[in-house]
Scaffold this motif. Structure first.
Motif, PDB file in Angstrom:
ATOM      1  N   CYS A  90       0.826  -1.210   0.000  1.00 35.44           N
ATOM      2  CA  CYS A  90       0.000   0.000   0.000  1.00 35.44           C
ATOM      3  C   CYS A  90       0.858   1.257   0.000  1.00 35.44           C
ATOM      4  O   CYS A  90       0.539   2.245  -0.687  1.00 35.44           O
ATOM      5  CB  CYS A  90      -0.952  -0.011   1.197  1.00 35.44           C
ATOM      6  N   ALA A  94       0.863   4.065  -2.909  1.00 32.28           N
ATOM      7  CA  ALA A  94       0.625   5.487  -2.626  1.00 32.28           C
ATOM      8  C   ALA A  94       1.712   6.356  -3.254  1.00 32.28           C
ATOM      9  O   ALA A  94       1.417   7.392  -3.877  1.00 32.28           O
ATOM     10  CB  ALA A  94       0.551   5.727  -1.123  1.00 32.28           C
ATOM     11  N   PHE A 120      -6.234   6.577  -4.925  1.00 34.35           N
ATOM     12  CA  PHE A 120      -5.475   6.986  -3.751  1.00 34.35           C
ATOM     13  C   PHE A 120      -6.269   6.756  -2.464  1.00 34.35           C
ATOM     14  O   PHE A 120      -5.711   6.321  -1.452  1.00 34.35           O
ATOM     15  CB  PHE A 120      -5.049   8.454  -3.879  1.00 34.35           C
ATOM     16  N   ILE A 124      -4.898   4.615   0.618  1.00 29.51           N
ATOM     17  CA  ILE A 124      -4.738   5.239   1.935  1.00 29.51           C
ATOM     18  C   ILE A 124      -5.575   4.500   2.976  1.00 29.51           C
ATOM     19  O   ILE A 124      -5.144   4.318   4.119  1.00 29.51           O
ATOM     20  CB  ILE A 124      -5.093   6.739   1.888  1.00 29.51           C
TER      21      ILE A 124
END
Length: 131
Positions: A90, A94, A120, A124
């Motif tokens: 992740c 990002a 995004f 997140i």
């Protein structure tokens, strides 16, 4: 099977990242000429216009690595009940998305930049769940 149930949200996010990034990276590799040609036009009026092949190469490598990390993250969750690789996936996603967002903003493609926002948010949320 317990790990699947306990980490279903994280696994679904990793599958989303896997599909999104690996497909995009493979597309750049298999249609290099088409991607670089389109992006040269996209960035021709910016300071990044002469760097398109380098930028596409960097993004392609990051996307493929991110997709492969997603596979590793899923395996580690299912086999070892460990989500560290999922977190790194992740995080890498990002960073890659921020690079793409930067490029879209420089090119003044605000609609394209806005579409990155959806990706995004998912990433997140994954970071939030895994941290």
């Amino acid at each position: 099977m317990t790990n699947l149930y306990n980490f279903i949200t994280e696994i679904l996010i990793l599958l989303f990242i896997l599909i999104t990034f690996l497909q995009s990276g493979i597309d750049k590799a298999t249609d290099w000429k088409g991607n670089t040609g389109w992006l040269k036009e996209h960035f021709k009026e910016t300071f990044m216009g002469g760097m398109v092949p380098l930028m596409v190469g960097i993004i392609m490598i990051l996307e493929i690595i991110t997709g492969l990390l997603a596979v590793l993250g899923i395996i580690w969750i299912l086999l070892y009940n460990n989500s560290a690789w999922a977190f790194y996936t992740c995080l890498m996603a990002a960073i890659t998305l921020l690079m793409l967002l930067f490029g879209q903003r420089v090119a003044k493609d605000y609609a394209g930049a806005f579409t990155i926002t959806g990706y995004f948010i998912v990433v997140i949320f994954g970071i939030y769940l895994l941290s």
